[in-house]
Design a protein around this motif. Structure first.
Motif, PDB file in Angstrom:
ATOM      1  N   LYS A   9     119.846 -32.472  60.736  1.00 48.60           N
ATOM      2  CA  LYS A   9     121.213 -32.646  61.241  1.00 48.60           C
ATOM      3  C   LYS A   9     121.683 -34.108  61.214  1.00 48.60           C
ATOM      4  O   LYS A   9     122.837 -34.386  60.935  1.00 48.60           O
ATOM      5  CB  LYS A   9     121.324 -32.114  62.669  1.00 48.60           C
ATOM      6  CG  LYS A   9     120.900 -30.671  62.846  1.00 48.60           C
ATOM      7  CD  LYS A   9     121.828 -29.712  62.152  1.00 48.60           C
ATOM      8  CE  LYS A   9     121.599 -28.297  62.586  1.00 48.60           C
ATOM      9  NZ  LYS A   9     120.773 -27.474  61.812  1.00 48.60           N
ATOM     10  N   ALA A  10     120.788 -35.055  61.493  1.00 46.99           N
ATOM     11  CA  ALA A  10     121.198 -36.464  61.555  1.00 46.99           C
ATOM     12  C   ALA A  10     121.772 -36.966  60.227  1.00 46.99           C
ATOM     13  O   ALA A  10     122.850 -37.574  60.218  1.00 46.99           O
ATOM     14  CB  ALA A  10     120.034 -37.340  62.011  1.00 46.99           C
ATOM     15  N   PRO A  11     121.102 -36.738  59.090  1.00 44.18           N
ATOM     16  CA  PRO A  11     121.685 -37.186  57.821  1.00 44.18           C
ATOM     17  C   PRO A  11     123.012 -36.499  57.503  1.00 44.18           C
ATOM     18  O   PRO A  11     123.901 -37.113  56.914  1.00 44.18           O
ATOM     19  CB  PRO A  11     120.628 -36.819  56.779  1.00 44.18           C
ATOM     20  CG  PRO A  11     119.357 -36.716  57.537  1.00 44.18           C
ATOM     21  CD  PRO A  11     119.747 -36.234  58.901  1.00 44.18           C
ATOM     22  N   LEU A  16     129.114 -37.129  57.141  1.00 43.39           N
ATOM     23  CA  LEU A  16     130.467 -36.937  57.672  1.00 43.39           C
ATOM     24  C   LEU A  16     131.072 -38.263  58.133  1.00 43.39           C
ATOM     25  O   LEU A  16     132.246 -38.538  57.891  1.00 43.39           O
ATOM     26  CB  LEU A  16     130.449 -35.911  58.808  1.00 43.39           C
ATOM     27  CG  LEU A  16     130.151 -34.482  58.354  1.00 43.39           C
ATOM     28  CD1 LEU A  16     129.797 -33.599  59.554  1.00 43.39           C
ATOM     29  CD2 LEU A  16     131.322 -33.902  57.600  1.00 43.39           C
ATOM     30  N   PHE A  17     130.262 -39.092  58.803  1.00 45.86           N
ATOM     31  CA  PHE A  17     130.763 -40.398  59.248  1.00 45.86           C
ATOM     32  C   PHE A  17     131.089 -41.290  58.050  1.00 45.86           C
ATOM     33  O   PHE A  17     132.101 -41.985  58.035  1.00 45.86           O
ATOM     34  CB  PHE A  17     129.753 -41.096  60.165  1.00 45.86           C
ATOM     35  CG  PHE A  17     129.712 -40.523  61.548  1.00 45.86           C
ATOM     36  CD1 PHE A  17     130.831 -40.550  62.369  1.00 45.86           C
ATOM     37  CD2 PHE A  17     128.554 -39.937  62.039  1.00 45.86           C
ATOM     38  CE1 PHE A  17     130.806 -40.016  63.644  1.00 45.86           C
ATOM     39  CE2 PHE A  17     128.517 -39.400  63.316  1.00 45.86           C
ATOM     40  CZ  PHE A  17     129.644 -39.436  64.124  1.00 45.86           C
ATOM     41  N   LYS A  18     130.242 -41.245  57.036  1.00 49.72           N
ATOM     42  CA  LYS A  18     130.468 -42.045  55.834  1.00 49.72           C
ATOM     43  C   LYS A  18     131.745 -41.609  55.116  1.00 49.72           C
ATOM     44  O   LYS A  18     132.413 -42.408  54.460  1.00 49.72           O
ATOM     45  CB  LYS A  18     129.262 -41.913  54.896  1.00 49.72           C
ATOM     46  CG  LYS A  18     129.165 -42.994  53.863  1.00 49.72           C
ATOM     47  CD  LYS A  18     127.826 -42.913  53.137  1.00 49.72           C
ATOM     48  CE  LYS A  18     127.698 -44.049  52.163  1.00 49.72           C
ATOM     49  NZ  LYS A  18     126.428 -44.015  51.434  1.00 49.72           N
ATOM     50  N   ALA A  19     132.090 -40.321  55.260  1.00 52.16           N
ATOM     51  CA  ALA A  19     133.306 -39.785  54.653  1.00 52.16           C
ATOM     52  C   ALA A  19     134.554 -40.175  55.446  1.00 52.16           C
ATOM     53  O   ALA A  19     135.661 -39.908  55.006  1.00 52.16           O
ATOM     54  CB  ALA A  19     133.217 -38.269  54.549  1.00 52.16           C
ATOM     55  N   GLY A  20     134.353 -40.811  56.612  1.00 55.79           N
ATOM     56  CA  GLY A  20     135.492 -41.314  57.367  1.00 55.79           C
ATOM     57  C   GLY A  20     135.717 -40.693  58.727  1.00 55.79           C
ATOM     58  O   GLY A  20     136.667 -41.056  59.423  1.00 55.79           O
ATOM     59  N   GLN A  26     128.868 -31.287  67.455  1.00 58.11           N
ATOM     60  CA  GLN A  26     127.586 -30.700  67.083  1.00 58.11           C
ATOM     61  C   GLN A  26     127.773 -29.406  66.296  1.00 58.11           C
ATOM     62  O   GLN A  26     127.105 -29.205  65.281  1.00 58.11           O
ATOM     63  CB  GLN A  26     126.714 -30.466  68.325  1.00 58.11           C
ATOM     64  CG  GLN A  26     125.305 -30.052  67.992  1.00 58.11           C
ATOM     65  CD  GLN A  26     124.557 -31.113  67.187  1.00 58.11           C
ATOM     66  OE1 GLN A  26     124.584 -32.288  67.530  1.00 58.11           O
ATOM     67  NE2 GLN A  26     123.920 -30.711  66.105  1.00 58.11           N
ATOM     68  N   PRO A  27     128.712 -28.523  66.705  1.00 59.55           N
ATOM     69  CA  PRO A  27     128.921 -27.307  65.901  1.00 59.55           C
ATOM     70  C   PRO A  27     129.384 -27.621  64.471  1.00 59.55           C
ATOM     71  O   PRO A  27     129.006 -26.924  63.528  1.00 59.55           O
ATOM     72  CB  PRO A  27     129.992 -26.538  66.671  1.00 59.55           C
ATOM     73  CG  PRO A  27     129.847 -27.001  68.085  1.00 59.55           C
ATOM     74  CD  PRO A  27     129.446 -28.450  67.979  1.00 59.55           C
ATOM     75  N   ALA A  28     130.175 -28.674  64.297  1.00 58.42           N
ATOM     76  CA  ALA A  28     130.621 -29.059  62.953  1.00 58.42           C
ATOM     77  C   ALA A  28     129.428 -29.530  62.124  1.00 58.42           C
ATOM     78  O   ALA A  28     129.295 -29.173  60.953  1.00 58.42           O
ATOM     79  CB  ALA A  28     131.684 -30.146  63.029  1.00 58.42           C
ATOM     80  N   THR A  29     128.569 -30.320  62.721  1.00 59.03           N
ATOM     81  CA  THR A  29     127.366 -30.795  62.033  1.00 59.03           C
ATOM     82  C   THR A  29     126.469 -29.624  61.654  1.00 59.03           C
ATOM     83  O   THR A  29     125.965 -29.550  60.524  1.00 59.03           O
ATOM     84  CB  THR A  29     126.588 -31.785  62.923  1.00 59.03           C
ATOM     85  OG1 THR A  29     127.443 -32.872  63.260  1.00 59.03           O
ATOM     86  CG2 THR A  29     125.361 -32.325  62.221  1.00 59.03           C
ATOM     87  N   ASP A  30     126.277 -28.689  62.592  1.00 50.83           N
ATOM     88  CA  ASP A  30     125.440 -27.513  62.331  1.00 50.83           C
ATOM     89  C   ASP A  30     126.004 -26.682  61.187  1.00 50.83           C
ATOM     90  O   ASP A  30     125.269 -26.260  60.286  1.00 50.83           O
ATOM     91  CB  ASP A  30     125.331 -26.640  63.582  1.00 50.83           C
ATOM     92  CG  ASP A  30     124.588 -27.332  64.721  1.00 50.83           C
ATOM     93  OD1 ASP A  30     123.897 -28.339  64.465  1.00 50.83           O
ATOM     94  OD2 ASP A  30     124.724 -26.859  65.862  1.00 50.83           O
ATOM     95  N   THR A  31     127.313 -26.441  61.214  1.00 51.19           N
ATOM     96  CA  THR A  31     127.954 -25.633  60.178  1.00 51.19           C
ATOM     97  C   THR A  31     127.874 -26.329  58.828  1.00 51.19           C
ATOM     98  O   THR A  31     127.581 -25.690  57.807  1.00 51.19           O
ATOM     99  CB  THR A  31     129.423 -25.347  60.549  1.00 51.19           C
ATOM    100  OG1 THR A  31     129.441 -24.635  61.790  1.00 51.19           O
ATOM    101  CG2 THR A  31     130.113 -24.516  59.482  1.00 51.19           C
ATOM    102  N   PHE A  32     128.119 -27.637  58.802  1.00 54.87           N
ATOM    103  CA  PHE A  32     128.053 -28.390  57.555  1.00 54.87           C
ATOM    104  C   PHE A  32     126.637 -28.329  56.974  1.00 54.87           C
ATOM    105  O   PHE A  32     126.452 -28.119  55.770  1.00 54.87           O
ATOM    106  CB  PHE A  32     128.504 -29.829  57.791  1.00 54.87           C
ATOM    107  CG  PHE A  32     128.727 -30.633  56.540  1.00 54.87           C
ATOM    108  CD1 PHE A  32     129.444 -30.124  55.475  1.00 54.87           C
ATOM    109  CD2 PHE A  32     128.246 -31.921  56.433  1.00 54.87           C
ATOM    110  CE1 PHE A  32     129.667 -30.870  54.316  1.00 54.87           C
ATOM    111  CE2 PHE A  32     128.462 -32.683  55.287  1.00 54.87           C
ATOM    112  CZ  PHE A  32     129.168 -32.154  54.234  1.00 54.87           C
ATOM    113  N   ALA A  33     125.620 -28.472  57.825  1.00 52.39           N
ATOM    114  CA  ALA A  33     124.234 -28.398  57.369  1.00 52.39           C
ATOM    115  C   ALA A  33     123.925 -27.009  56.808  1.00 52.39           C
ATOM    116  O   ALA A  33     123.251 -26.877  55.781  1.00 52.39           O
ATOM    117  CB  ALA A  33     123.279 -28.728  58.514  1.00 52.39           C
TER     118      ALA A  33
END
Length: 69
Positions: A9-11, A16-20, A26-33
């Protein structure tokens, strides 16, 4: 979405942060992963099929590139 992501999840959050993104839930990170894992599994499956079709057991760089196309 299934919750069996093999991508840490961290990378994913850093992408996402690098994209701006200023903040990421956390749910967005989980879904993206999960989505990235699903896409990667599809590419991996195609690459394995390409290697087998070529008579090889080893997946090579070219197999991955071809699978992405």
């Amino acid at each position: 979405m299934r919750n069996t992501s093999v991508i840490p999840k961290a990378p994913v959050g850093r992408i996402l942060f690098k994209a701006g993104a200023k903040r990421v839930s956390q749910p967005a990170t989980d879904t993206f992963a999960d989505v990235l894992t699903e896409i990667a599994e599809g590419i991996a499956t195609k690459a394995v099929q390409i290697a087998k079709h070529s008579g090889r057991k080893t997946v090579q760089e070219g197999d991955i590139k071809l699978a992405v196309k």
